[in-house]
Enzyme design. Structure first.
Site, short mmCIF file in Angstrom:
data_model
loop_
_atom_site.label_atom_id
_atom_site.label_comp_id
_atom_site.label_asym_id
_atom_site.label_seq_id
_atom_site.Cartn_x
_atom_site.Cartn_y
_atom_site.Cartn_z
N ARG A 6 39.68 49.40 11.80
CA ARG A 6 39.47 49.37 13.24
C ARG A 6 38.26 50.20 13.61
O ARG A 6 37.85 51.09 12.90
CB ARG A 6 40.68 49.97 13.97
CG ARG A 6 41.94 49.16 13.93
CD ARG A 6 41.93 47.98 14.89
NE ARG A 6 41.28 48.28 16.16
CZ ARG A 6 41.91 48.70 17.26
NH1 ARG A 6 43.20 48.91 17.25
NH2 ARG A 6 41.23 48.92 18.36
N ARG A 62 26.50 38.51 13.42
CA ARG A 62 25.72 37.39 12.87
C ARG A 62 24.33 37.86 12.47
O ARG A 62 23.82 37.50 11.40
CB ARG A 62 25.61 36.26 13.89
CG ARG A 62 26.91 35.58 14.19
CD ARG A 62 27.32 34.60 13.12
NE ARG A 62 28.58 33.97 13.49
CZ ARG A 62 29.65 33.97 12.72
NH1 ARG A 62 29.64 34.54 11.54
NH2 ARG A 62 30.75 33.39 13.13
N CYS A 73 35.57 36.59 19.66
CA CYS A 73 35.50 37.60 20.72
C CYS A 73 36.53 37.26 21.79
O CYS A 73 36.78 36.10 22.09
CB CYS A 73 34.12 37.60 21.37
SG CYS A 73 32.76 37.99 20.28
N GLU A 76 39.46 42.50 26.35
CA GLU A 76 40.50 43.53 26.25
C GLU A 76 41.33 43.52 27.54
O GLU A 76 40.84 43.12 28.61
CB GLU A 76 39.82 44.91 26.06
CG GLU A 76 40.75 46.02 25.73
CD GLU A 76 41.33 45.93 24.33
OE1 GLU A 76 42.49 46.36 24.17
OE2 GLU A 76 40.65 45.46 23.41
N ARG A 88 35.50 46.83 20.87
CA ARG A 88 36.41 47.19 19.78
C ARG A 88 36.33 46.10 18.72
O ARG A 88 35.97 44.96 19.02
CB ARG A 88 37.85 47.28 20.29
CG ARG A 88 38.13 48.42 21.24
CD ARG A 88 39.55 48.27 21.81
NE ARG A 88 39.97 49.41 22.60
CZ ARG A 88 39.71 49.57 23.89
NH1 ARG A 88 39.01 48.67 24.56
NH2 ARG A 88 40.15 50.64 24.54
N TYR A 106 35.15 55.36 15.34
CA TYR A 106 35.09 55.41 16.80
C TYR A 106 33.86 56.21 17.18
O TYR A 106 33.73 57.36 16.79
CB TYR A 106 36.37 56.02 17.38
CG TYR A 106 37.54 55.07 17.16
CD1 TYR A 106 37.94 54.22 18.18
CD2 TYR A 106 38.18 54.99 15.93
CE1 TYR A 106 38.98 53.31 17.99
CE2 TYR A 106 39.21 54.10 15.72
CZ TYR A 106 39.61 53.26 16.74
OH TYR A 106 40.62 52.36 16.54
N ARG A 114 40.98 57.17 20.02
CA ARG A 114 41.87 57.36 18.85
C ARG A 114 41.47 58.61 18.09
O ARG A 114 41.03 58.54 16.95
CB ARG A 114 41.80 56.14 17.93
CG ARG A 114 42.43 54.88 18.47
CD ARG A 114 43.92 54.99 18.76
NE ARG A 114 44.72 55.44 17.65
CZ ARG A 114 45.36 54.66 16.80
NH1 ARG A 114 45.29 53.36 16.93
NH2 ARG A 114 46.08 55.17 15.82
#
Length: 119
Positions: A6, A62, A73, A76, A88, A106, A114
C-alpha cells in the site's frame, strides 16, 4: 508468493502535472523500497480523493513502464474532513518477501494516514 503493498501521497494541486508527478514519486518509492520490477507486479488499484479530477493516476505508472500491468483508477470515499488531494494505491506483487517485510509507503501529508505502517 503474492503480497499486497500500500501507499499514498498528498499532491500539491488538482492539475495534470501535480497528479502525475506525485503518483510517479509514490510508485517509484514503492518499487525501490520493495526491490520490485514491473515484471513482479500483478495489478495496481489507484484511488484519488474526489477533489482530484484533472488526470488519471495510472498515467504515471504507464509512463514508468507499466505497459503490461492491469491498472485501474477509482474515486476514494468522500468522507467529511478527510485529507484532501490524496492518491492511494494498492499493488499486488509476486515476491519472496514475508508480509512483515513489505514496505508500505506514505509520502508528504499522507504520512498522517497510516503512521502505524508508514516507512
Amino acid at each position: 508468493m503474492v503480497r499486497a503493498v500500500r501507499g499514498a501521497i498528498q499532491v500539491d494541486a488538482d492539475d495534470h502535472d501535480s497528479i502525475v508527478a506525485g503518483t510517479t514519486e509514490l510508485v517509484s518509492a514503492i518499487m525501490e523500497r520493495n526491490d520490485l520490477t514491473t515484471d513482479d507486479v500483478i495489478s495496481v488499484l489507484f484511488t484519488a480523493t474526489p477533489d482530484l479530477t484533472a488526470q488519471f493516476p495510472a498515467l504515471a505508472a504507464r509512463k514508468l513502464g507499466f505497459h503490461e500491468v492491469p491498472l485501474i483508477c477509482c474515486t476514494e470515499i468522500d468522507v467529511p474532513g478527510a485529507l484532501p488531494r490524496v492518491v492511494r494505491l494498492m499493488a499486488h506483487v509476486e515476491t519472496d518477501r514475508p508480509r512483515a517485510e513489505m514496505q508500505h509507503v506514505y509520502l508528504r501529508g499522507a504520512v498522517a494516514l497510516r503512521q502505524d505502517i508508514a516507512q
